[in-house]
Design a protein around this motif. Structure first.
Motif, PDB file in Angstrom:
ATOM      1  N   ALA A 109      14.803 -61.028  38.949  1.00 11.44           N
ATOM      2  CA  ALA A 109      14.644 -61.496  40.325  1.00 11.44           C
ATOM      3  C   ALA A 109      13.407 -62.366  40.423  1.00 11.44           C
ATOM      4  O   ALA A 109      12.694 -62.598  39.431  1.00 11.44           O
ATOM      5  CB  ALA A 109      14.539 -60.302  41.273  1.00 11.44           C
ATOM      6  N   VAL A 110      13.127 -62.819  41.656  1.00  9.16           N
ATOM      7  CA  VAL A 110      11.910 -63.587  41.934  1.00  9.16           C
ATOM      8  C   VAL A 110      10.858 -62.620  42.467  1.00  9.16           C
ATOM      9  O   VAL A 110      11.100 -61.914  43.466  1.00  9.16           O
ATOM     10  CB  VAL A 110      12.181 -64.709  42.936  1.00  9.16           C
ATOM     11  CG1 VAL A 110      10.883 -65.431  43.286  1.00  9.16           C
ATOM     12  CG2 VAL A 110      13.203 -65.689  42.374  1.00  9.16           C
ATOM     13  N   TRP A 111       9.698 -62.588  41.819  1.00  6.92           N
ATOM     14  CA  TRP A 111       8.594 -61.722  42.213  1.00  6.92           C
ATOM     15  C   TRP A 111       7.560 -62.579  42.960  1.00  6.92           C
ATOM     16  O   TRP A 111       7.002 -63.522  42.399  1.00  6.92           O
ATOM     17  CB  TRP A 111       7.948 -61.071  40.989  1.00  6.92           C
ATOM     18  CG  TRP A 111       8.824 -60.044  40.310  1.00  6.92           C
ATOM     19  CD1 TRP A 111       9.942 -60.264  39.580  1.00  6.92           C
ATOM     20  CD2 TRP A 111       8.630 -58.637  40.330  1.00  6.92           C
ATOM     21  NE1 TRP A 111      10.472 -59.100  39.116  1.00  6.92           N
ATOM     22  CE2 TRP A 111       9.670 -58.047  39.561  1.00  6.92           C
ATOM     23  CE3 TRP A 111       7.681 -57.778  40.897  1.00  6.92           C
ATOM     24  CZ2 TRP A 111       9.799 -56.689  39.368  1.00  6.92           C
ATOM     25  CZ3 TRP A 111       7.800 -56.413  40.695  1.00  6.92           C
ATOM     26  CH2 TRP A 111       8.849 -55.875  39.951  1.00  6.92           C
ATOM     27  N   ASP A 112       7.314 -62.215  44.265  1.00  8.28           N
ATOM     28  CA  ASP A 112       6.330 -62.932  45.084  1.00  8.28           C
ATOM     29  C   ASP A 112       4.991 -62.205  45.015  1.00  8.28           C
ATOM     30  O   ASP A 112       4.933 -60.964  45.088  1.00  8.28           O
ATOM     31  CB  ASP A 112       6.789 -63.009  46.539  1.00  8.28           C
ATOM     32  CG  ASP A 112       8.050 -63.836  46.700  1.00  8.28           C
ATOM     33  OD1 ASP A 112       8.143 -64.888  46.040  1.00  8.28           O
ATOM     34  OD2 ASP A 112       8.952 -63.412  47.463  1.00  8.28           O
ATOM     35  N   CYS A 113       3.897 -62.977  44.871  1.00 12.96           N
ATOM     36  CA  CYS A 113       2.560 -62.398  44.819  1.00 12.96           C
ATOM     37  C   CYS A 113       1.709 -62.925  45.972  1.00 12.96           C
ATOM     38  O   CYS A 113       1.834 -64.097  46.351  1.00 12.96           O
ATOM     39  CB  CYS A 113       1.882 -62.695  43.483  1.00 12.96           C
ATOM     40  SG  CYS A 113       1.514 -64.432  43.199  1.00 12.96           S
TER      41      CYS A 113
END
Length: 535
Positions: free
Chosen positions: A115-119
């Motif tokens: 998935a896309v991991w947002d920080c």
């Protein structure tokens, strides 16, 4: 985990939840993301980070959404110290908050991590940095397939432009999508490749494919394999990753030029003439000799010629043979013609035979005779020039008309005594002495170049003597240097100071035929021998 830390942890979580809402309402700056996309394998570990360009932070938040499920991991300084996070299997990774870095270490990658991991990073001054990392789970692609049939490629060699073909190869199920490589045999194909395209079939498989368009196959490609090869990090050595299809190229017989006759070992014996014919499909052949046509397998009535059936050397190369019985000289003048044809054209091969290798000479040719006629006078002229040159340079001495002999002859006579000087030597000895003198003159010329002595009698300057280390000789041998000068000429003889040789100066010449007597008492000039021993 002790109760005190447990309370602190929950209080911090509530604060982080409030900060999350605060962050959403604040303006953000782009975070530093060293690896925005990475590939991971299920069951293996991986890591990724976000940074605030060195600005210290006090909290970071990672969020992941997968199939409608949201995972939020909040990390503070306390979590950094103990190296844990609220979520099991996920740990803090990076140089630290004081360096402005916050990352996640996944011990065991799962499908949900794809998935896309947002920080989101919050500094002490409430500055917000936001970024994202796309994690792709590696999945093996299925074995590639040709979606169009290579088929049989008709390559008409004589036509322009040559026929071209287009072939498509693809695979599905790979994550990320695989790369494709094309080969003809073991030669990689780099021309004619079109950009990758994606499509979804009726089963929901996401295909990636590539087309080799308008590729010009050659007749040399006949029998080779057209190969499509997958390149993907998830594939192991034992995984199927290639599809291949045999290439068939049709072309007419290829003519072969014979520039030299075929060598027959010897006449009077049978000889078989072999010719290789390249064609696909196999050709039909016939030999034509003068007005005779011989089709294999066939022998002429006089049994002079026998045509053999073709022998397959390779899939598209054939050996055709003709036996000639009892080869004679008249057979060497005949042109043997081989005709080959198939559905795509025909070709003719012209051959001759010879009993002599063209590289070997059988006698003197006309050019050789002309060369001899012109070469012998030229050689005589060169010899004459050499003789004149050596005589002018003093390298070759001859007896003069005035009866005087060469220096070598005089030295030979003096070495045998004064009385021997007036004796006449035989012709053979004079020739031998001339040759010896010629050799010693050459040697002396060479020595003079290495140890020169400058002489300037007219200017009255002293001579400079260059000493040379000589080979040691027995003490009882005395060497004499003969310096013939005319009496009363006044020429002074200068000797080297370190020369140990004893010199004798001859101050007169005895005419030929004159008898000598002991005149030591009278002290006549003929009996006077001046010696000048060196110190």
């Amino acid at each position: 985990m002790n109760p005190w830390y447990h309370q602190i942890f929950w209080i911090t979580s509530l604060v982080l939840a409030g900060l999350t809402e605060l962050v959403n309402s604040q303006s953000t700056f782009p975070a530093k993301v060293p690896v925005p996309e990475l590939a991971a394998k299920v069951g293996y570990s991986t890591n990724f980070t976000c940074g605030s360009y060195g600005v210290p932070i006090f909290i970071c938040i990672w969020e992941r959404q997968k199939d409608g499920k949201k995972l939020t991991i909040s990390i503070n300084e306390e979590s950094v110290k103990v190296g844990t996070t609220p979520e099991q299997g996920y740990e803090f990774y990076g140089p630290g908050f004081d360096k402005g870095s916050c990352g996640i270490f996944i011990k065991d990658v799962k499908e949900d991590d794809n998935a896309v991991w947002d920080c989101k990073l919050i500094t002490l001054k409430a500055t917000i940095y936001q970024g994202a990392v796309r994690v792709g789970i590696l999945k093996k692609p299925h074995k590639p397939e040709f979606s169009t049939n290579v088929g049989q490629l008709n390559n008409l060699v004589d036509t322009e432009p040559l026929p071209k073909s287009s072939v498509t190869c693809g695979s599905y199920g790979g994550q990320p999508p695989p790369k494709l490589k094309w080969f003809v045999g073991n030669d990689e194909v780099t021309e004619g490749l079109q950009p990758y395209e994606n499509t979804t079939d009726s089963s929901g498989h996401n295909w990636i494919y590539q087309t080799l368009e308008n590729y010009k196959f050659r007749m040399q490609d006949n029998g080779k394999n057209l190969r499509c090869l997958l390149v993907h990090d998830a594939l192991s050595e034992n995984d199927p990753k290639e599809v291949a299809e045999k290439i068939t190229v049709f072309y007419k017989p290829q003519a072969q030029a014979f520039t030299t006759p075929v060598l027959v070992p010897t006449t009077g014996k049978d000889f078989t003439l072999w010719v290789n014919v390249s064609a696909n499909p196999p050709p039909q052949v016939a030999w034509r000799i003068a007005d005779k046509m011989i089709v294999p397998p066939l022998t002429t009535k006089d049994k002079k010629y026998t045509a053999y059936n073709m022998v397959e050397v390779s899939p598209d190369l054939w050996a055709v043979g003709l036996q000639i019985q009892d080869v004679q000289e008249e057979d060497l003048a005949i042109t043997y013609k081989l005709e080959a044809r198939n559905l795509y054209g025909n070709a003719q091969y012209d051959l001759r035979i010879d009993s002599k290798n063209p590289e070997e000479g059988g006698g003197v040719s006309a050019g050789g005779i002309v060369g001899l006629v012109l070469g012998i006078p030229a050689l005589l002229i060169i010899i004459a020039v050499i003789v004149v040159y050596t005589r002018a340079q003093g390298l070759l001495c001859f007896k003069g008309n005035d009866g005087t002999a060469s220096e070598k002859e005089r030295m030979d006579r003096e070495s045998g005594g004064v009385g021997a000087a007036v004796e006449e030597k035989p012709t053979s000895r004079r020739l031998s002495s001339r040759l010896s003198a010629f050799y010693e003159n050459l040697v002396s010329k060479k020595k003079e170049k290495t140890t020169p002595v400058e002489e300037e009698p007219n200017k009255g300057k002293e001579k400079e003597c260059v000493s040379e280390e000589l080979e040691k000789k027995p003490e009882d041998i005395v060497y004499a240097e003969l310096d013939l000068v005319n009496e009363g000429s006044g020429k002074q003889v200068v000797r080297c100071a370190d020369d140990k040789t004893e010199y004798a100066e001859i101050i007169g010449v005895v005419p030929q035929g004159t008898k000598l007597e002991d005149t030591s008492k009278d002290k006549s000039p003929l009996a006077t021998l001046k010696t000048s021993p060196k110190k």
